[in-house]
Scaffold this active site. Structure first.
Site, PDB file in Angstrom:
ATOM      1  N   CYS A  27      -1.819  33.482  10.616  1.00  0.00           N
ATOM      2  CA  CYS A  27      -1.533  34.073  11.928  1.00  0.00           C
ATOM      3  C   CYS A  27      -1.166  33.013  12.969  1.00  0.00           C
ATOM      4  O   CYS A  27      -1.912  32.752  13.915  1.00  0.00           O
ATOM      5  CB  CYS A  27      -2.729  34.887  12.388  1.00  0.00           C
ATOM      6  SG  CYS A  27      -3.163  36.120  11.173  1.00  0.00           S
TER       7      CYS A  27
ATOM      8  N   GLY B 276       2.136   4.973  -0.579  1.00  0.00           N
ATOM      9  CA  GLY B 276       1.549   6.290  -0.829  1.00  0.00           C
ATOM     10  C   GLY B 276       2.656   7.276  -1.170  1.00  0.00           C
ATOM     11  O   GLY B 276       2.930   7.579  -2.330  1.00  0.00           O
ATOM     12  N   ARG B 277       3.352   7.715  -0.123  1.00  0.00           N
ATOM     13  CA  ARG B 277       4.393   8.732  -0.260  1.00  0.00           C
ATOM     14  C   ARG B 277       5.412   8.410  -1.354  1.00  0.00           C
ATOM     15  O   ARG B 277       5.800   9.287  -2.125  1.00  0.00           O
ATOM     16  CB  ARG B 277       5.132   8.844   1.079  1.00  0.00           C
ATOM     17  CG  ARG B 277       6.088  10.009   1.173  1.00  0.00           C
ATOM     18  CD  ARG B 277       6.929   9.911   2.464  1.00  0.00           C
ATOM     19  NE  ARG B 277       6.120   9.705   3.637  1.00  0.00           N
ATOM     20  CZ  ARG B 277       5.585  10.671   4.388  1.00  0.00           C
ATOM     21  NH1 ARG B 277       5.811  11.927   4.090  1.00  0.00           N
ATOM     22  NH2 ARG B 277       4.837  10.371   5.432  1.00  0.00           N
TER      23      ARG B 277
ATOM     24  N   GLU C 299       0.835  -1.210   0.000  1.00  0.00           N
ATOM     25  CA  GLU C 299       0.000   0.000   0.000  1.00  0.00           C
ATOM     26  C   GLU C 299       0.868   1.258   0.000  1.00  0.00           C
ATOM     27  O   GLU C 299       0.801   2.068   0.921  1.00  0.00           O
ATOM     28  CB  GLU C 299      -0.882   0.006   1.261  1.00  0.00           C
ATOM     29  CG  GLU C 299      -1.743  -1.229   1.441  1.00  0.00           C
ATOM     30  CD  GLU C 299      -2.345  -1.345   2.849  1.00  0.00           C
ATOM     31  OE1 GLU C 299      -1.931  -0.586   3.754  1.00  0.00           O
ATOM     32  OE2 GLU C 299      -3.225  -2.194   3.043  1.00  0.00           O
TER      33      GLU C 299
END
Ligand SMILES: *Cc1c(COP(=O)(O)O)cnc(C)c1O
Length: 417
Positions: free
Chosen positions: A345, A278-279, A276
């Site tokens: 901010c 991804g990255r 699996e």
């Protein structure tokens, strides 16, 4: 040299494939995510070819980058998918992905999501607790279906990665302890609407060493042996994702080294192998393009305030992650030590600390290695519309997601009557 083959300087100008980044900024504005079709394709093909003749299925982890153009590209290359929500299942279907090659992970699948996935006839549910198994059995019974299931085992190995993305330790919320998983598999007869088809684990993300994968593999093989000796027929072994990429000085194994090691580790078993990733499929295939709005020199620091922020790319704020930052036009001006920050901010709103760059108002910067967990983790904090996304295919620029408008962003809100 940029160190990223599809992102290269020509005459001091940074290009993606054959397109200058400057041109993309002019046409689509900033901030903008940019992906290389060639880089995505090469990464997938390296995974696929490294399995050689081994029976396998690559299930791209959709959460790393869920744009339907990227899902569609992987689907065309033959990929399956690893999803973690009903929304991701709909994306896969819309992108032309095959639910029959899709596995469903995650600790908190709800009733609607389980129904959707049963309706779509997905390949497998990766179940993470006994309570979830009971719920799935009931829903499958109501729908007169049999749910294919892998238990996600927590092998209790240290992935040696950032604590927020380590998932295979016994202290983590993920998976089922090995001994408990064994007990549940053996009680399979109690779940009339479940068919145990596989065995699964996923120990974490951005792993830069093979050793934890091998330790997890050993534990999975032990359990698989035990289950088989009890007469349980397991069809696939899913070893999860997690291969790391190079952001700075990391030296992760190559895709080929990783897949070869998994194949070698499991050479005695006949089961189909699932992974699996991804990255490692998308991370270094994409960048975030941003423009310098202001330079601000205080007695303590030099700030470059850019138009991308933590809402666009959350990894630095969330994990203190490092992304290389390159000038789109190289110049020989005097370098200063800059804090690269966004307009949000929060002091946590930074993209890079202490970068030596020669900058002027209006310059473009490329935030590298932003293809994974970039756009997919983005938010509307500070009422900032999300960035546009484009994919480059040689000299062609395809818009794959329009920049969000403020009207779209507030369209579903209303004041009291
Ligand atoms: C996030 C995740 C993946 C993908 O991890 P990468 O590090 O991006 O390869 C795979 N499987 C599961 C269950 C996940 O949660």
């Amino acid at each position: 040299m940029s160190g990223f083959p599809e992102f290269i300087y020509r005459d001091n100008e940074l290009f993606v494939e054959s397109v200058p980044l400057k041109q993309i900024a002019d046409e689509f504005g900033t901030p903008c995510y940019i992906y290389s079709r060639s880089a995505l394709t090469k990464a997938y093909q390296e995974f696929d070819s490294s399995f050689a003749s081994r029976d396998h299925l690559i299930c791209y982890a959709v959460k790393a980058n869920s744009n339907i153009a990227i899902l569609n590209l992987f689907a065309q290359l033959g990929s399956g998918f690893d999803i973690v929500s009903g929304g991701e299942l709909l994306r896969v279907i819309k992108a032309g992905g095959d639910p029959g090659k899709t596995v469903f992970s995650g600790v908190g699948k709800n009733v609607n999501e389980m129904r959707m996935a049963l309706d779509a006839n997905i390949l497998c549910f990766n179940v993470e607790s006994e309570a979830e198994l009971l719920a799935l059995n009931q829903i499958a019974e109501d729908m007169d279906k049999i749910a294919p299931v892998s238990l996600r085992v927590n092998p209790d190995v240290d992935a040696k990665t950032h604590p927020y993305i380590s998932t295979g330790l016994k202290e983590n919320k993920f998976g089922i302890p090995t001994s408990e998983a064994e007990r549940i598999y053996k009680s399979a007869h109690r779940y009339a609407h479940i068919r145990f088809t596989g065995l699964d684990c996923h120990i974490g993300s951005q792993l830069t060493d093979l050793e934890p994968f091998m330790q997890a593999g050993n534990k999975m093989l032990d359990l698989l042996n035990k289950l088989q000796s009890q007469g349980l027929e397991i069809e696939h072994l899913d070893l999860g994702g997690g291969l790391g990429i190079r952001y700075a000085n990391e030296t992760p194994p190559t895709i080929k080294e990783y897949v070869s090691a998994l194949c070698a580790k499991t050479h005695q078993i006949k089961q189909r192998l699932l992974i699996e990733p991804g990255r490692s499929l998308v991370g270094n295939s994409g960048i975030l393009l941003t423009r310098v709005e202001y330079l601000k020199h205080t007695p303590a620091r030099n700030f470059a305030i850019v138009d991308a922020a933590m809402n666009d790319l959350m990894r630095p704020a969330l994990y203190d992650a490092y992304h290389e930052i390159l000038p789109v036009t190289e110049n020989n001006g005097e370098c200063k030590n800059y804090q690269i920050v966004g307009p949000v901010c929060e002091t946590g709103d930074f993209l890079g600390h202490d970068r030596r760059l020669s900058l002027a108002h209006g310059n473009l910067l490329a935030i590298m290695s932003a293809g994974a967990y970039g756009m997919s983790m983005s938010s509307n904090y500070n009422t900032r519309p999300r960035a546009a996304e484009v994919m480059i295919d040689k000299s062609t620029v395809h818009i794959i997601r329009q920049r969000e408008t403020i009207d779209q962003l507030i369209a579903t809100e209303q004041v009291l009557p």
